[in-house]
Design an enzyme around this catalytic site. Sequence first.
Site, PDB file in Angstrom:
ATOM      1  N   GLU A 146      68.838  30.590  43.874  1.00 44.15           N
ATOM      2  CA  GLU A 146      68.660  29.426  44.740  1.00 44.15           C
ATOM      3  C   GLU A 146      68.327  29.870  46.157  1.00 44.15           C
ATOM      4  O   GLU A 146      68.453  29.100  47.100  1.00 44.15           O
ATOM      5  CB  GLU A 146      69.929  28.571  44.737  1.00 44.15           C
ATOM      6  N   ALA A 200      75.829  31.235  49.812  1.00 44.26           N
ATOM      7  CA  ALA A 200      74.855  30.306  50.373  1.00 44.26           C
ATOM      8  C   ALA A 200      74.576  30.645  51.833  1.00 44.26           C
ATOM      9  O   ALA A 200      75.492  30.929  52.616  1.00 44.26           O
ATOM     10  CB  ALA A 200      75.376  28.878  50.245  1.00 44.26           C
ATOM     11  N   GLY A 256      71.607  47.361  61.066  1.00 42.58           N
ATOM     12  CA  GLY A 256      72.281  47.676  62.327  1.00 42.58           C
ATOM     13  C   GLY A 256      73.614  46.986  62.516  1.00 42.58           C
ATOM     14  O   GLY A 256      74.261  47.171  63.564  1.00 42.58           O
ATOM     15  N   GLY A 291      72.449  29.133  47.381  1.00 39.59           N
ATOM     16  CA  GLY A 291      71.487  28.257  48.037  1.00 39.59           C
ATOM     17  C   GLY A 291      71.133  28.716  49.436  1.00 39.59           C
ATOM     18  O   GLY A 291      71.997  28.858  50.287  1.00 39.59           O
TER      19      GLY A 291
END
Length: 451
Positions: free
Chosen positions: A319, A362, A385, A336
Amino acid sequence: MTQNIPAIPNILTKDDFKTFVDNFYSEHKKPKCFGISRSELSHIDSSRVITLNFPMLNFENNYGSFAVFAYAARIESFSENEVIVDIDAPFVFRALCMFYPFIIESLEEFSKSSSDYDTVLSDFKNLCNKFKTDPHSIKRADILFSNSLVHKHIGKHHKNIQIVFELLRHISEIYRDDNDSYKFQLVAFFEDSKTNSLQVAYAKLHALSMGYAPLRSLNLDGIFALFPNLAWSGNKAYELEYLRDNEISLKMDGAFPNIDFIDKFPRYLMQVLPQADNIRILDSSKTRFGAFLGAGYTQMPGASYVNFNAGALGACMNEGRISSSVIVGEGTDIGGGASILGVLSGGNTTPISIGKNCLLGANSVTGISLGDGCIVDAGISILAGSVVKISKDEAQKIKEVNKEFEIKEDCLYKGVALSGLHGIHFRIKSQDSHLIAFRSKKEIVLNSDLH
């Protein structure tokens, strides 16, 4: 590049065919990849190909078929790395005659099971004899050979021969010189060096999407410059200049195309079928040609996306965004809006790999490689980094599964030092918003009903 070959080799048996192939490769090198394409031509300059499609691509195999195609195309020299030859009618008949023993075998088998086609053998023999004696007399060859049942039967064992029979259906068009919409071409390359033609660029992307070549294994340097930026309507491409110059007349005639998108690359599903029946792509616009999707892969709509030369090696829930050159391992769940950084822009030049059974939360951002069993919590970024704090106790646990990991006294690590390590969970500490990591033993399991 070509020469006038006076005769077709007399190939009546499989032993004759083997002798021909052995003799061919005693003088010529084997291709890495080849195929016959349908090449769509420019609306502005009919000598220029703007997009193409391979009904079948041969990658490091079927060398006998290439020997036939090269001979049928009358190729004299292989001094160039890339071969692109327009197919003419004599090519089709030469190839059929040279595939003779395999076609006879298939037609005999077909005739036994299809009483309505008991003349197929004699028809084919007559066609070959007619071409050998008077090739210019053949303008149409659709008595038998436009029948899709015959083609499919032959294609069960010999797909390259099926393609030649399909070319035979188009023989009237191939004979005409005034067709300015498309043409058929033989495309091949021998070494995986820098790509010089649109045709070979398409072949390489096709090989990646079909899984013939592993992701990141082919030289794609500079291919963007080879692709024109096109307006795509369905599976048909239009040059923007052509649409602008003809906009008024096209719209007055009700013929202006319904433009789906504008891009250099076609979409994955416009060029190839998924490799397995359990691959799900819920929005065709979300996968670019040149991506690879392994069995069990599921791509949800919304923020999900897979770029070219990138993809998932097996069952995976996506997703989020799998950027160019990113490889995702089997069993991984990309939440997502989660993003995995690619190499096309932003200064990142190191391709990223995500291991097996990982979880990217997500809206997370991952800019380093992950080993197996890693977790990146929702909403956080782990970049090369980034400064990550790992307690000595957790560092020791991480070292148990990553022998090369070096424990630091100050407990502070750059993200790049953690790249590719297994079993790490990245999280933001809620008390002070510091990025921390610790050994993860959580098992990431995909929903088996969905894959």
